[in-house]
Motif scaffolding. Structure first.
Motif, PDB file in Angstrom:
ATOM      1  N   GLU A 437       0.706  -0.917  -0.373  1.00  0.00           N
ATOM      2  CA  GLU A 437      -0.275   0.027  -0.173  1.00  0.00           C
ATOM      3  C   GLU A 437       0.720   1.249  -0.270  1.00  0.00           C
ATOM      4  N   GLU A 438       1.985   1.008   0.690  1.00  0.00           N
ATOM      5  CA  GLU A 438       2.575   2.273   1.057  1.00  0.00           C
ATOM      6  C   GLU A 438       3.648   2.470  -0.495  1.00  0.00           C
ATOM      7  N   ARG A 439       3.971   1.694  -0.812  1.00  0.00           N
ATOM      8  CA  ARG A 439       4.379   1.223  -2.688  1.00  0.00           C
ATOM      9  C   ARG A 439       3.677   2.428  -3.279  1.00  0.00           C
ATOM     10  N   GLU A 443       3.400   5.943  -5.364  1.00  0.00           N
ATOM     11  CA  GLU A 443       3.448   6.056  -6.439  1.00  0.00           C
ATOM     12  C   GLU A 443       2.827   7.114  -7.042  1.00  0.00           C
ATOM     13  N   PHE A 444       1.955   7.068  -6.378  1.00  0.00           N
ATOM     14  CA  PHE A 444       0.693   7.935  -6.669  1.00  0.00           C
ATOM     15  C   PHE A 444       0.750   9.168  -6.606  1.00  0.00           C
ATOM     16  N   VAL A 445       1.234   8.688  -5.500  1.00  0.00           N
ATOM     17  CA  VAL A 445       1.148  10.750  -5.159  1.00  0.00           C
ATOM     18  C   VAL A 445       2.478  11.517  -6.001  1.00  0.00           C
ATOM     19  N   LEU A 480      -4.783   5.371 -11.201  1.00  0.00           N
ATOM     20  CA  LEU A 480      -3.943   4.384  -9.775  1.00  0.00           C
ATOM     21  C   LEU A 480      -3.434   3.229 -10.450  1.00  0.00           C
ATOM     22  N   GLY A 481      -2.860   3.302 -12.131  1.00  0.00           N
ATOM     23  CA  GLY A 481      -2.528   2.678 -12.783  1.00  0.00           C
ATOM     24  C   GLY A 481      -3.873   1.312 -13.502  1.00  0.00           C
ATOM     25  N   LEU A 482      -4.883   1.506 -13.345  1.00  0.00           N
ATOM     26  CA  LEU A 482      -5.778   0.662 -13.551  1.00  0.00           C
ATOM     27  C   LEU A 482      -6.761   1.081 -15.167  1.00  0.00           C
ATOM     28  N   GLU A 483      -6.438   0.184 -15.506  1.00  0.00           N
ATOM     29  CA  GLU A 483      -7.348   1.275 -16.926  1.00  0.00           C
ATOM     30  C   GLU A 483      -7.811  -0.009 -17.579  1.00  0.00           C
ATOM     31  N   ILE A 484      -9.436   0.557 -17.338  1.00  0.00           N
ATOM     32  CA  ILE A 484     -10.876   0.008 -17.947  1.00  0.00           C
ATOM     33  C   ILE A 484     -11.216   0.871 -19.194  1.00  0.00           C
ATOM     34  N   PRO A 498      -1.993  -1.512 -11.671  1.00  0.00           N
ATOM     35  CA  PRO A 498      -0.231  -1.145 -11.565  1.00  0.00           C
ATOM     36  C   PRO A 498       0.485  -2.312 -11.474  1.00  0.00           C
ATOM     37  N   ALA A 499       1.263  -1.867 -12.231  1.00  0.00           N
ATOM     38  CA  ALA A 499       2.742  -2.869 -12.053  1.00  0.00           C
ATOM     39  C   ALA A 499       2.687  -3.507 -10.397  1.00  0.00           C
TER      40      ALA A 499
END
Ligand code: ADP
Ligand code: MG
Length: 591
Positions: A437-439, A443-445, A480-484, A498-499
Motif C-alpha cells: 500500500e505504501e509503495r 507512486e500515486f502521490v 492508480l494504474g488501472l485502465e478499464i 498497476p505494475a
C-alpha cells in the motif's frame, strides 16, 4: 392549543414520510403492487433516480374503474380478507402506498382489468399533492400503469433530504433488483436514465441469481437446501474463497418478500465466522419459506423487517444448513478459485507455489512478471526460492530494530531476534499488505503509478449498475494504474493494472473496488475514495499467510518494514508485528 383532528391530507403527508421516505421506497411499493396483482411481466422506468419520474407498468389483474378512487384512498386495500393480520400472503396489505405517493407527488394510475371482467377499455385517476381527480376513460393496455412525477414536490421538507440523483438511482435500482431476485417467475425490465439496467425473462431462481449477481459471482455459489418442521431454506451462498469487501451481495427473501433482517444477517455471519477473515462478507441469496402464521411482517411501515414466532429455531436452521454446506471438503464445492482464498490458513503445498500459478488460472492472462520494477514484490523478497533451513545468524541483527529472522511459525509469522535482545513476531501478510500500500501510495502521490498493460486484456462481468459505477471512475482509476473500459452491457475490459499488482487477480480487484465505490457513496471526496481503493489494491497483492518463506525473504521483509512509513499496522489497523523486550520476557518467566 385545543386538540383537533388532522385533515386527511396532513395524515397522508405524515404517512408519506414514513412509507415513502425516498424514491426507492415509492418504486418498491409500486413494484410490490404489480407483483400482488399477479403480473407476469413488470417494467420500471426511472428518471433522475425516480425523483422526477417513476413509471411502473404491469400486466396484472388491473383495477376496475369503479375501484380506482378507492385504490388511492387511505387504508383501502383488496388484500386483507379478514382483519386479523395473520397469514399475510401478499406483499402489500396496509393500503397506504398509493395515498402516500399521491400526497407527496403527482400520481397517475391507469388501469384496465382483463376483458373477462366485463370492462371495456382503460380508466385513469390522478392525485396531485393529495388532491384526488375524477375517474376518466383513457387509452391503456390490460394491466396497470402507475406514473409518479415530481416526487416530494408537495413535501419540500422531505425533498431537502434527498441525496444526489445518482445515489437515489442506486437505491431505487437496488429496490427493483431485490424484488426481481425475489420473484424470478416474473419477467422484469428496468430502465434507469434511459439505460437498460436489466431485462430478464421469467426464469428459475438459479438463473435469476446468475443474471442479477453476474456470472462470475454466481460461479462461486454453493447450493443450500434444508427443511425442518415446515420451515425451508433454499438458495445459494458463496464459497469461503469468494468473500467480498461489503455485505452488499447478501439478500434474503422470506415468503417471497425481500427483507433486511438482522437475525438472518447475524446467522449468516455466525455460519462463516470460522472460514472467512474478519471484515470480509459472504455472498448469499437465500429464500426462507415458513407458514405465514409463524411470521409477523407488520413490524415496520416499509415491511422489510420481520418478527419470527420462533426466532431461535429459524436462526438454528440457517446456521446449521450453511455450516454444513461450507464443511464440504474442498474440491467438492464449486468454488472456482481456491487459490485466491483470501488469507485463509489453508495448508499450502510444501513446495513453493510455481511461479506461474497466479496467472495460469482460466480467464486470467496477466503477463509474466519481469525482474524490473518490482518494489517489494515476491521475487525481490526471493519468495520463489525454495525454503531454507531456519538458522539464526546473530551477525545479521546488527542495528536493525526488527532484528534478524530466526524462524517462521505456522507458515504465517516470522520470528526475529533484535540485537538488543528483544523478540519480534511479524504477521507476514499484514506486513506485506502495508508495504504494498505504501509503495502504491508513494507512486500515486508522485503521479508515477506504473501501469502494466496486459498482454491479453481481461474481461470481467458485473451487475450493470456496478459496471456503470466503475466506468464512472475510469479516469480516477487510470491514475492508480488501472485502465478499464466498457465492453458491452455489464462487462468491463481491463487493459492495464498497476505494475505492483500485476500478479493479482484483476477480476477480484475490480469487484472489490465496485463494492468500495457502492459503499462509500458520492458524498465522499475522490481523494478519500482513491485512498480506500489503494488499501483494497494492496490487499490483493500481499504475501498470503500460509506461504513458507526462506531466511533471505524474511530478512528482506524486515528491512522493508523498517524503511516504510506506517509499517507498524496493516491497512486495516491491525498490528503487523509484536515486540517483546528482554525485560518483558524476563518478567514473563518470573526472573
Ligand atoms: P396495499 O398494496 O397495501 O393494498 P396500496 O395503496 O399499495 O395498498 O394499493 C391499494 C389497492 O390498489 C390495492 O389493495 C390493490 O387492490 C390496488 N392496486 C394497487 N396497485 C395495483 C396494481 N398494479 N394492479 C392491481 N391493483 C392494484
Ligand atoms: Mg401496495
Amino acid at each position: 392549543m385545543p386538540i383537533r383532528r388532522l385533515s386527511a391530507l396532513t395524515v397522508n403527508r405524515i404517512a408519506a414520510g414514513e412509507v415513502i421516505e425516498r424514491p426507492a421506497a415509492a418504486v418498491k411499493e409500486l413494484v410490490e403492487n404489480a407483483l400482488d396483482a399477479g403480473a407476469r411481466r413488470i417494467e420500471v422506468i426511472l428518471e433522475d433516480g425516480g425523483i422526477t419520474r417513476i413509471e411502473v407498468i404491469d400486466d396484472g389483474c388491473g383495477i376496475p374503474a369503479d375501484e380506482l378512487a378507492l385504490a388511492v384512498e387511505r387504508h383501502a386495500t383488496s388484500k386483507l380478507a379478514d382483519e386479523a393480520l395473520v397469514r399475510i400472503a401478499t406483499l402489500g396489505f396496509r393500503g397506504e402506498a398509493l395515498p402516500s405517493i399521491g400526497a407527496a407527488a403527482k400520481l397517475t394510475l391507469i388501469s384496465r382489468p382483463h376483458a373477462q371482467n366485463g370492462q371495456d377499455g382503460a380508466y385513469q385517476i390522478k392525485v396531485c399533492g393529495g388532491a384526488v381527480g375524477e375517474v376518466a376513460p383513457c387509452a391503456g393496455a390490460a394491466g396497470t400503469r402507475a406514473i409518479v412525477q415530481d416526487l416530494f414536490y408537495a413535501t419540500p421538507a422531505r425533498k431537502k433530504f434527498l441525496r444526489s440523483p445518482g445515489a437515489e438511482a442506486d437505491a431505487a435500482e437496488k429496490s427493483v433488483w431485490r424484488l426481481a431476485l425475489a420473484a424470478p417467475g416474473t419477467a422484469f425490465r428496468l430502465v434507469s436514465h434511459s439505460r437498460v439496467v436489466f431485462d430478464l425473462p421469467a426464469q428459475d431462481f438459479a438463473a435469476r441469481v446468475a443474471a442479477l449477481l453476474g456470472r462470475e459471482t454466481a460461479a462461486g455459489l454453493l447450493p443450500v437446501a434444508a427443511s425442518r418442521d415446515g420451515v425451508a431454506l433454499t438458495g445459494f451462498v458463496g464459497a469461503a474463497s469468494c468473500s467480498r469487501a461489503t455485505a452488499a451481495l447478501q439478500s434474503f427473501v422470506v415468503n417471497g418478500r425481500p427483507v433486511v433482517d438482522p437475525l438472518l444477517k447475524m446467522a449468516l455471519r455466525v455460519a462463516y465466522r470460522d472460514v472467512i477473515p474478519a471484515g470480509r462478507h459472504p455472498v448469499a441469496a437465500l429464500c426462507l419459506t415458513l407458514p405465514a402464521e409463524a411470521l409477523d411482517v407488520n413490524v415496520h411501515p416499509a415491511k422489510t423487517e420481520l418478527r419470527f414466532a420462533d426466532a431461535n429455531f429459524v436462526r438454528g436452521l440457517v446456521i446449521s444448513a450453511i455450516t454444513r454446506v461450507l464443511a464440504r471438503p474442498a474440491g467438492l464445492d464449486s468454488a472456482p478459485d481456491a487459490a485466491a482464498a483470501p488469507m485463509l490458513a489453508a495448508p499450502m503445498p510444501a513446495a513453493p507455489m510455481p511461479a506461474s500459478a497466479s496467472w495460469q488460472r482460466p480467464g486470467l492472462n496477466l503477463r509474466a512478471p519481469t525482474a524490473a520494477a518490482r518494489g517489494f514484490s515476491e521475487a525481490e523478497l526471493g519468495l520463489l526460492a525454495p525454503p531454507a533451513a531456519r538458522v539464526f545468524e546473530p551477525a545479521a541483527a546488527d542495528n536493525h530494530p526488527l532484528g534478524a529472522p530466526v524462524a517462521q511459525i505456522l507458515d504465517t509469522y516470522v520470528l526475529a531476534a533484535a540485537a538488543d535482545g528483544s523478540l519480534v513476531i511479524v504477521d507476514q501478510h499484514a506486513a506485506h499488505e502495508r508495504l504494498t500500500e505504501e509503495r502504491l501510495r508513494a507512486e500515486f502521490v508522485a503521479g508515477a503509478v506504473v501501469a502494466q498493460p496486459l498482454l491479453v486484456p481481461v474481461v470481467v462481468d458485473f451487475a450493470p449498475s456496478d459496471a456503470a459505477r466503475l466506468l464512472g471512475q475510469a479516469s480516477a482509476l487510470a491514475r492508480l494504474g488501472l485502465e478499464i473500459e466498457a465492453f458491452g452491457p455489464g462487462a468491463i475490459l481491463v487493459r492495464a493494472v498497476p505494475a505492483a499488482l500485476r500478479e493479482a487477480d484483476a477480476a477480484g480487484i475490480l469487484r472489490d473496488l465496485a463494492e468500495e465505490f457502492a459503499e462509500s457513496g458520492e458524498a465522499e471526496a475522490l481523494e478519500a475514495r482513491l485512498d480506500a481503493a489503494l488499501a483494497r489494491l494492496a490487499c490483493h497483492r500481499s504475501v498470503r499467510a500460509g506461504r513458507r518463506l526462506a531466511v533471505a525473504e524474511m530478512a528482506a521483509l524486515l528491512r522493508a518494514m523498517e524503511a516504510t512509513p506506517r509499517a507498524a499496522t496493516c491497512s486495516h489497523g491491525r498490528p503487523t508485528f509484536l515486540k517483546l523486550s528482554r525485560a518483558e520476557l524476563e518478567r514473563l518467566f518470573g526472573r
